[in-house]
Write a protein that holds these residues in place. Sequence first.
Motif, PDB file in Angstrom:
ATOM      1  N   ASN A  46       0.840  -1.188   0.000  1.00 25.56           N
ATOM      2  CA  ASN A  46       0.000   0.000   0.000  1.00 25.56           C
ATOM      3  C   ASN A  46       0.884   1.250   0.000  1.00 25.56           C
ATOM      4  OD1 ASN A  46      -2.230   1.693   0.147  1.00 25.56           O
ATOM      5  ND2 ASN A  46      -2.316   1.605   2.388  1.00 25.56           N
ATOM      6  N   PRO A  47       1.018   1.907  -1.162  1.00 22.68           N
ATOM      7  CA  PRO A  47       0.350   1.600  -2.418  1.00 22.68           C
ATOM      8  C   PRO A  47       1.130   0.585  -3.254  1.00 22.68           C
ATOM      9  CG  PRO A  47       1.572   3.626  -2.654  1.00 22.68           C
ATOM     10  CD  PRO A  47       1.754   3.190  -1.225  1.00 22.68           C
ATOM     11  N   LEU A  48       0.472   0.041  -4.255  1.00 24.62           N
ATOM     12  CA  LEU A  48       1.125  -0.832  -5.216  1.00 24.62           C
ATOM     13  C   LEU A  48       2.150  -0.013  -6.006  1.00 24.62           C
ATOM     14  CD1 LEU A  48       0.958  -3.721  -6.490  1.00 24.62           C
ATOM     15  CD2 LEU A  48      -0.660  -2.763  -8.139  1.00 24.62           C
ATOM     16  N   PRO A  49       3.413  -0.454  -6.081  1.00 25.00           N
ATOM     17  CA  PRO A  49       4.434   0.355  -6.760  1.00 25.00           C
ATOM     18  C   PRO A  49       4.162   0.524  -8.255  1.00 25.00           C
ATOM     19  CG  PRO A  49       5.444  -1.316  -5.350  1.00 25.00           C
ATOM     20  CD  PRO A  49       3.986  -1.650  -5.443  1.00 25.00           C
ATOM     21  N   VAL A  50       4.269   1.754  -8.717  1.00 22.80           N
ATOM     22  CA  VAL A  50       4.138   2.075 -10.137  1.00 22.80           C
ATOM     23  C   VAL A  50       5.390   2.817 -10.578  1.00 22.80           C
ATOM     24  CG1 VAL A  50       2.850   3.348 -11.898  1.00 22.80           C
ATOM     25  CG2 VAL A  50       1.622   2.221 -10.016  1.00 22.80           C
ATOM     26  N   TRP A  51       6.105   2.246 -11.539  1.00 18.74           N
ATOM     27  CA  TRP A  51       7.270   2.880 -12.152  1.00 18.74           C
ATOM     28  C   TRP A  51       6.849   3.457 -13.501  1.00 18.74           C
ATOM     29  CZ3 TRP A  51      12.733   1.767 -10.760  1.00 18.74           C
ATOM     30  CH2 TRP A  51      12.861   1.018  -9.571  1.00 18.74           C
ATOM     31  N   VAL A  52       7.605   4.439 -13.986  1.00 17.24           N
ATOM     32  CA  VAL A  52       7.388   4.991 -15.321  1.00 17.24           C
ATOM     33  C   VAL A  52       8.559   4.598 -16.206  1.00 17.24           C
ATOM     34  CG1 VAL A  52       7.246   7.090 -16.710  1.00 17.24           C
ATOM     35  CG2 VAL A  52       5.963   6.921 -14.579  1.00 17.24           C
ATOM     36  N   GLY A  53       8.254   3.950 -17.329  1.00 17.00           N
ATOM     37  CA  GLY A  53       9.282   3.576 -18.288  1.00 17.00           C
ATOM     38  C   GLY A  53       9.448   4.665 -19.337  1.00 17.00           C
ATOM     39  N   SER A  54      10.706   4.985 -19.665  1.00 16.87           N
ATOM     40  CA  SER A  54      10.987   6.043 -20.630  1.00 16.87           C
ATOM     41  C   SER A  54      12.113   5.620 -21.560  1.00 16.87           C
ATOM     42  CB  SER A  54      11.384   7.337 -19.899  1.00 16.87           C
ATOM     43  OG  SER A  54      11.846   8.316 -20.817  1.00 16.87           O
ATOM     44  N   GLY A  98       9.387  12.642 -12.462  1.00 16.51           N
ATOM     45  CA  GLY A  98       9.911  13.326 -11.295  1.00 16.51           C
ATOM     46  C   GLY A  98       8.861  14.145 -10.586  1.00 16.51           C
ATOM     47  N   GLN A  99       8.056  14.872 -11.338  1.00 14.73           N
ATOM     48  CA  GLN A  99       7.008  15.693 -10.739  1.00 14.73           C
ATOM     49  C   GLN A  99       5.993  14.851  -9.972  1.00 14.73           C
ATOM     50  OE1 GLN A  99       5.660  17.673 -14.303  1.00 14.73           O
ATOM     51  NE2 GLN A  99       6.940  19.486 -13.946  1.00 14.73           N
ATOM     52  N   LEU A 100       5.724  13.648 -10.481  1.00 15.63           N
ATOM     53  CA  LEU A 100       4.775  12.753  -9.820  1.00 15.63           C
ATOM     54  C   LEU A 100       5.411  11.977  -8.671  1.00 15.63           C
ATOM     55  CD1 LEU A 100       2.937  11.343 -12.976  1.00 15.63           C
ATOM     56  CD2 LEU A 100       1.985  12.912 -11.265  1.00 15.63           C
ATOM     57  N   GLY A 101       6.747  12.025  -8.581  1.00 15.81           N
ATOM     58  CA  GLY A 101       7.427  11.279  -7.530  1.00 15.81           C
ATOM     59  C   GLY A 101       7.406   9.783  -7.748  1.00 15.81           C
ATOM     60  N   LEU A 102       7.440   9.374  -9.024  1.00 20.75           N
ATOM     61  CA  LEU A 102       7.403   7.948  -9.367  1.00 20.75           C
ATOM     62  C   LEU A 102       8.794   7.452  -9.747  1.00 20.75           C
ATOM     63  CD1 LEU A 102       4.165   7.853 -11.554  1.00 20.75           C
ATOM     64  CD2 LEU A 102       4.401   7.228  -9.139  1.00 20.75           C
ATOM     65  N   PRO A 103       9.134   6.218  -9.395  1.00 18.94           N
ATOM     66  CA  PRO A 103      10.405   5.633  -9.828  1.00 18.94           C
ATOM     67  C   PRO A 103      10.502   5.616 -11.354  1.00 18.94           C
ATOM     68  CG  PRO A 103       9.368   4.269  -8.146  1.00 18.94           C
ATOM     69  CD  PRO A 103       8.352   5.291  -8.560  1.00 18.94           C
ATOM     70  N   LEU A 104      11.731   5.744 -11.865  1.00 23.02           N
ATOM     71  CA  LEU A 104      11.959   5.888 -13.303  1.00 23.02           C
ATOM     72  C   LEU A 104      12.772   4.715 -13.840  1.00 23.02           C
ATOM     73  CD1 LEU A 104      11.959   7.732 -15.908  1.00 23.02           C
ATOM     74  CD2 LEU A 104      14.122   8.665 -15.036  1.00 23.02           C
ATOM     75  N   ALA A 156       9.259  19.441  -6.960  1.00 18.11           N
ATOM     76  CA  ALA A 156       7.874  19.088  -6.635  1.00 18.11           C
ATOM     77  C   ALA A 156       7.712  18.676  -5.173  1.00 18.11           C
ATOM     78  CB  ALA A 156       7.403  17.963  -7.549  1.00 18.11           C
ATOM     79  N   GLY A 157       8.820  18.699  -4.428  1.00 18.41           N
ATOM     80  CA  GLY A 157       8.747  18.398  -3.002  1.00 18.41           C
ATOM     81  C   GLY A 157       8.951  16.947  -2.628  1.00 18.41           C
ATOM     82  N   ASP A 168      11.231  13.467  -1.918  1.00 17.19           N
ATOM     83  CA  ASP A 168      12.534  13.087  -1.371  1.00 17.19           C
ATOM     84  C   ASP A 168      13.262  12.245  -2.408  1.00 17.19           C
ATOM     85  OD1 ASP A 168      14.732  12.161  -0.008  1.00 17.19           O
ATOM     86  OD2 ASP A 168      13.616  11.435   1.747  1.00 17.19           O
ATOM     87  N   ILE A 169      14.259  12.823  -3.079  1.00 18.73           N
ATOM     88  CA  ILE A 169      14.916  12.110  -4.169  1.00 18.73           C
ATOM     89  C   ILE A 169      15.728  10.920  -3.678  1.00 18.73           C
ATOM     90  CG2 ILE A 169      14.977  14.118  -5.684  1.00 18.73           C
ATOM     91  CD1 ILE A 169      17.914  14.472  -4.978  1.00 18.73           C
ATOM     92  N   SER A 170      16.068  10.888  -2.395  1.00 16.77           N
ATOM     93  CA  SER A 170      16.812   9.744  -1.867  1.00 16.77           C
ATOM     94  C   SER A 170      15.952   8.479  -1.841  1.00 16.77           C
ATOM     95  CB  SER A 170      17.324  10.038  -0.459  1.00 16.77           C
ATOM     96  OG  SER A 170      16.246  10.128   0.468  1.00 16.77           O
ATOM     97  N   LYS A 171      14.639   8.650  -1.964  1.00 15.40           N
ATOM     98  CA  LYS A 171      13.720   7.515  -1.938  1.00 15.40           C
ATOM     99  C   LYS A 171      13.198   7.161  -3.324  1.00 15.40           C
ATOM    100  CE  LYS A 171      12.214   8.457   2.793  1.00 15.40           C
ATOM    101  NZ  LYS A 171      11.058   8.772   3.689  1.00 15.40           N
ATOM    102  N   LEU A 172      13.754   7.795  -4.361  1.00 20.09           N
ATOM    103  CA  LEU A 172      13.286   7.534  -5.718  1.00 20.09           C
ATOM    104  C   LEU A 172      14.336   6.746  -6.503  1.00 20.09           C
ATOM    105  CD1 LEU A 172      11.610  10.921  -6.706  1.00 20.09           C
ATOM    106  CD2 LEU A 172      10.495   8.781  -6.064  1.00 20.09           C
ATOM    107  N   PRO A 173      14.117   5.449  -6.709  1.00 21.85           N
ATOM    108  CA  PRO A 173      15.087   4.654  -7.472  1.00 21.85           C
ATOM    109  C   PRO A 173      15.021   4.955  -8.961  1.00 21.85           C
ATOM    110  CG  PRO A 173      13.191   3.309  -6.864  1.00 21.85           C
ATOM    111  CD  PRO A 173      12.989   4.648  -6.211  1.00 21.85           C
ATOM    112  N   VAL A 174      16.144   4.720  -9.628  1.00 17.19           N
ATOM    113  CA  VAL A 174      16.238   4.877 -11.082  1.00 17.19           C
ATOM    114  C   VAL A 174      16.796   3.573 -11.645  1.00 17.19           C
ATOM    115  CG1 VAL A 174      17.209   6.189 -12.997  1.00 17.19           C
ATOM    116  CG2 VAL A 174      16.691   7.339 -10.838  1.00 17.19           C
ATOM    117  N   ALA A 175      16.094   2.997 -12.599  1.00 15.44           N
ATOM    118  CA  ALA A 175      16.498   1.710 -13.173  1.00 15.44           C
ATOM    119  C   ALA A 175      16.904   1.867 -14.631  1.00 15.44           C
ATOM    120  CB  ALA A 175      15.358   0.694 -13.062  1.00 15.44           C
ATOM    121  N   SER A 176      17.700   0.914 -15.101  1.00 14.15           N
ATOM    122  CA  SER A 176      18.012   0.823 -16.535  1.00 14.15           C
ATOM    123  C   SER A 176      17.537  -0.519 -17.056  1.00 14.15           C
ATOM    124  CB  SER A 176      19.512   0.970 -16.783  1.00 14.15           C
ATOM    125  OG  SER A 176      20.205  -0.176 -16.335  1.00 14.15           O
TER     126      SER A 176
END
Length: 350
Positions: A171-179, A190-196, A222-223, A225-233
């Motif tokens: 809670n909540p179910l994780p949602v990543w954005v693929g780009s 980034g604005q939505l605070g979603l993992p990338l 957007a406020g 915490d970037i330390s909690k936002l993972p970035v994947a390849s």
Amino acid sequence: MEIGISTFVETTPDPETGEVITHAQRLREVVEEIILADQVGLDVFGVGEHHREDFAASSPAVLLAGAATQTKRIRLTSAVTVLSSDDPVRVFQDFATLDGMSNGRAEIMAGRGSFIESFPLFGYDLQDYNELFDEKLELLLKICESEKVTWRGGHRPAIKNRGVYPRPVQNPLPVWVGSGGNPESVIRAGQLGLPLVLAIIGGRPLQFAPLVQLYKKAAAQAGHDISKLPVASHSHGFIADSTEKAADKFFPSTQQVMNVIGRERGWGHYDRSSFDAARSFEGALYVGDPERVAEKIIYLRKNVGITRFMMHVPLGTMPHDDVMRAIELLGTEVAPRVREEVSTWEKNQK
């Protein structure tokens, strides 16, 4: 630093024999690959959604559910869900079901889709490509946040105070954005605070460093915490006991796939020189022995800021035993080296 696998469940012709594996057989093989990935300690396994003859996974959640009850700790994600041509309610329900079956290991990787076959299949207009994604992502996030949903958009019937079930373990179910590397898409994430998740499949991976910084800047403004936002390849790769062996095994199917897609998209001919350039240390192919691949992943972490690496293997049709061996080497030899080196490096950064 998380290490994992992604697959599109290809059923392309074998580059040597011309034979085509059945969709059913390849689907069963992928379940075996997910189980092995879990056994050797990998962190995540992703399955991409496609709707064409040479890919078998039109429903990633169903395939991942086939492995959910046979695995213990590996996270299970789409890679990607083509959200623009799907119903966010149904996407949530499918992955909430997967989350329950796996006891809290499901993730959604949402994307616009670089393959567009699903749009005419489900009756969507490509002129609405970007608008569809933005609207449906908004609805998906609302469903993740709240059991009861009230929402109105332009491309889907409105919802008025309706519950969406089942609810997930997470809670909540994780949602990543693929780009694929579009600046607007990374800013939006980034604005939505979603993992990338960045598809780093060509050029020089270092070219993606400014995009990661752009993403973090948008998130911070957007406020979030970037330390909690993972970035994947998401990167093509293959591992064997020697770098020469890995290259020779991976090239035939890679060339076949790249030239088929290249003809569709107007790319130039893909030959061995293109392949060898891409598997250089500065290139986007992660092909080699365990030491070589580990060094490239560590380099990616230190210089681009990637915190999750997903190796896309196989690319095209390869012998199942070779794929299983690559997964074994990634989990038992590459991942421990990467985690140890990155851990030491991060401590020294503090």
